[in-house]
Design a protein around this motif. Structure first.
Motif, PDB file in Angstrom:
ATOM      1  N   PRO A 215       0.801  -1.239   0.000  1.00 28.97           N
ATOM      2  CA  PRO A 215       0.000   0.000   0.000  1.00 28.97           C
ATOM      3  C   PRO A 215       0.834   1.290   0.000  1.00 28.97           C
ATOM      4  O   PRO A 215       0.339   2.353  -0.344  1.00 28.97           O
ATOM      5  CB  PRO A 215      -0.819  -0.103   1.290  1.00 28.97           C
ATOM      6  CG  PRO A 215      -0.851  -1.555   1.622  1.00 28.97           C
ATOM      7  CD  PRO A 215       0.445  -2.117   1.128  1.00 28.97           C
ATOM      8  N   ASN A 218       3.404   3.467   4.660  1.00 25.48           N
ATOM      9  CA  ASN A 218       4.353   3.485   5.785  1.00 25.48           C
ATOM     10  C   ASN A 218       3.623   3.638   7.126  1.00 25.48           C
ATOM     11  O   ASN A 218       4.036   4.415   7.990  1.00 25.48           O
ATOM     12  CB  ASN A 218       5.375   4.625   5.620  1.00 25.48           C
ATOM     13  CG  ASN A 218       6.218   4.432   4.381  1.00 25.48           C
ATOM     14  OD1 ASN A 218       6.418   3.307   3.937  1.00 25.48           O
ATOM     15  ND2 ASN A 218       6.697   5.518   3.801  1.00 25.48           N
ATOM     16  N   CYS A 219       2.511   2.915   7.282  1.00 25.64           N
ATOM     17  CA  CYS A 219       1.691   3.073   8.493  1.00 25.64           C
ATOM     18  C   CYS A 219       2.303   2.389   9.716  1.00 25.64           C
ATOM     19  O   CYS A 219       1.946   2.675  10.850  1.00 25.64           O
ATOM     20  CB  CYS A 219       0.291   2.530   8.251  1.00 25.64           C
ATOM     21  SG  CYS A 219       0.259   0.737   8.062  1.00 25.64           S
ATOM     22  N   GLY A 220       3.192   1.435   9.501  1.00 26.77           N
ATOM     23  CA  GLY A 220       3.880   0.774  10.610  1.00 26.77           C
ATOM     24  C   GLY A 220       3.104  -0.358  11.267  1.00 26.77           C
ATOM     25  O   GLY A 220       3.595  -0.966  12.221  1.00 26.77           O
ATOM     26  N   LYS A 221       1.910  -0.669  10.781  1.00 30.01           N
ATOM     27  CA  LYS A 221       1.091  -1.713  11.438  1.00 30.01           C
ATOM     28  C   LYS A 221       1.736  -3.100  11.373  1.00 30.01           C
ATOM     29  O   LYS A 221       1.409  -3.978  12.147  1.00 30.01           O
ATOM     30  CB  LYS A 221      -0.300  -1.756  10.803  1.00 30.01           C
ATOM     31  CG  LYS A 221      -1.144  -0.555  11.166  1.00 30.01           C
ATOM     32  CD  LYS A 221      -2.520  -0.631  10.527  1.00 30.01           C
ATOM     33  CE  LYS A 221      -3.296   0.642  10.852  1.00 30.01           C
ATOM     34  NZ  LYS A 221      -4.398   0.875   9.938  1.00 30.01           N
ATOM     35  N   CYS A 227       7.166   0.559   4.341  1.00 24.81           N
ATOM     36  CA  CYS A 227       6.758  -0.545   3.462  1.00 24.81           C
ATOM     37  C   CYS A 227       7.992  -1.181   2.818  1.00 24.81           C
ATOM     38  O   CYS A 227       8.023  -2.386   2.581  1.00 24.81           O
ATOM     39  CB  CYS A 227       5.811  -0.047   2.373  1.00 24.81           C
ATOM     40  SG  CYS A 227       4.234   0.516   3.010  1.00 24.81           S
ATOM     41  N   PHE A 230       9.493  -3.628   5.147  1.00 22.90           N
ATOM     42  CA  PHE A 230       8.652  -4.835   5.177  1.00 22.90           C
ATOM     43  C   PHE A 230       8.909  -5.673   3.915  1.00 22.90           C
ATOM     44  O   PHE A 230       9.002  -6.906   3.984  1.00 22.90           O
ATOM     45  CB  PHE A 230       7.174  -4.418   5.263  1.00 22.90           C
ATOM     46  CG  PHE A 230       6.224  -5.588   5.358  1.00 22.90           C
ATOM     47  CD1 PHE A 230       6.140  -6.356   6.509  1.00 22.90           C
ATOM     48  CD2 PHE A 230       5.404  -5.902   4.289  1.00 22.90           C
ATOM     49  CE1 PHE A 230       5.251  -7.431   6.594  1.00 22.90           C
ATOM     50  CE2 PHE A 230       4.514  -6.968   4.367  1.00 22.90           C
ATOM     51  CZ  PHE A 230       4.439  -7.739   5.523  1.00 22.90           C
ATOM     52  N   PRO A 246      -3.403  -3.731   6.438  1.00 13.08           N
ATOM     53  CA  PRO A 246      -4.155  -2.920   5.471  1.00 13.08           C
ATOM     54  C   PRO A 246      -4.465  -3.689   4.186  1.00 13.08           C
ATOM     55  O   PRO A 246      -5.443  -3.408   3.499  1.00 13.08           O
ATOM     56  CB  PRO A 246      -3.216  -1.740   5.199  1.00 13.08           C
ATOM     57  CG  PRO A 246      -2.396  -1.606   6.441  1.00 13.08           C
ATOM     58  CD  PRO A 246      -2.196  -3.015   6.925  1.00 13.08           C
TER      59      PRO A 246
HETATM   60  S1  SF4 Z   1       3.768  -2.898   4.718  1.00 12.18           S
HETATM   61 FE1  SF4 Z   1       3.643  -2.248   6.831  1.00 12.18          FE
HETATM   62  S2  SF4 Z   1       3.934  -0.094   6.706  1.00 12.18           S
HETATM   63 FE2  SF4 Z   1       3.389  -0.720   4.662  1.00 12.18          FE
HETATM   64  S3  SF4 Z   1       1.156  -0.546   4.536  1.00 12.18           S
HETATM   65 FE3  SF4 Z   1       1.612  -2.630   5.163  1.00 12.18          FE
HETATM   66  S4  SF4 Z   1       1.487  -2.528   7.391  1.00 12.18           S
HETATM   67 FE4  SF4 Z   1       1.706  -0.425   6.682  1.00 12.18          FE
END
Ligand code: SF4
Length: 271
Positions: A215, A218-221, A227, A230, A246
């Protein structure tokens, strides 16, 4: 021709299905045109039917008439190259037995392009390590075995009894890529006594390909700051896709499907 703005292509798995559909649909009021595959694809796939009309109306009509088909996609013509060339090498039948188009749909990572899945009657797993030697690139997993190669923006993956061609420009591009794919299989067969099979895995598709499908918020979830971090962790098998929550949301279905396919293709863990 304005009607082509809302025209669709109907694909079939079997020649009999094509004939049955043409008989049924030729009495309808719609514009109908049969498009034959070029000579260099002779015997690979049945012709397709170009039909005018909106997708939902067409679906309803096909259902009403009980028409068997494996894909209904919007008609597009982007290919400008000449589609000439002789018939395929006859050995393809000895190697693959037959090719069946399993499904044709919009590509998950680019809905304006096509994804086509074909099944072979015979298993050609013995040739994949040789094909990996011939192409010298791409992603190769000797365990499956599978080989995925990038051809411009297209991704072509070979599995023991299937070939998946993603992100084709249009049906003409699909036929061209199909011919090239079968040529590669024939080439490996012909040179089987002279090529050293590849034993080592190769990951020609890098973290950047994974990142492109995330996505990018860069939400950190997922527990990673970005991202890209990750993507690198996924690529090096230090995390699992499920942690990017997400991606589980409804509007992320296409991205998720595309990622799962990519990971599977290069033999990386999906869950
Ligand atoms: S990879 Fe991590 S930071 Fe990127 S959208 Fe998914 S949960 Fe958020």
């Amino acid at each position: 021709m304005a009607f082509l703005d809302m025209a669709h292509l109907l694909f079939f798995s079997r020649e009999e299905d094509f004939h049955a559909a043409r008989n049924v649909l030729s009495s309808s009021q719609r514009y109908l045109e049969v498009i034959e595959a070029p000579r260099f694809c002779a015997g690979f796939v049945p012709p397709v039917i170009l039909l005018s009309g909106h997708k939902n109306e067409l679906r309803a009509e096909l259902k009403r008439h009980d028409v068997a088909f494996c894909g209904l996609v919007q008609y597009l013509r982007r290919t400008t190259r000449q589609l000439d060339g002789g018939p395929p090498r006859s050995m393809w039948k000895e190697i693959l037995g037959a090719l069946t188009t399993e499904s044709v749909r919009d590509s998950a990572s680019d809905p304006t392009r096509l994804r086509i899945e074909l099944r072979t009657k015979l298993n050609f797993s013995g040739l994949i390590p040789l094909m990996a030697a011939l192409v010298r690139g791409g992603a190769y997993n000797p365990q499956v075995p599978s080989l995925a190669i990038e051809e411009g923006h297209r991704l072509i993956a070979f599995f023991p009894d299937s070939v998946v061609i993603s992100r084709c420009d249009d049906v003409y591009d699909f036929w061209f890529q199909l011919r090239c794919s079968v040529e590669l299989i024939c080439e490996a067969f012909e040179k089987k006594h002279f090529i050293e099979p590849v034993q080592e895995p190769r990951q020609g598709i890098g973290a950047i390909e994974i990142f492109r499908r995330l996505p990018a918020t860069n939400c950190g979830k997922c527990g990673f700051a970005t991202c890209m971090e990750f993507a690198v962790a996924l690529f090096t098998q230090k995390t699992i896709l499920e942690l990017c929550t997400p991606l589980l949301e409804q509007d992320m279905n296409l991205r998720r499907e595309s990622l799962l396919w990519l990971l599977q293709t290069v033999g990386l863990r999906c869950t």
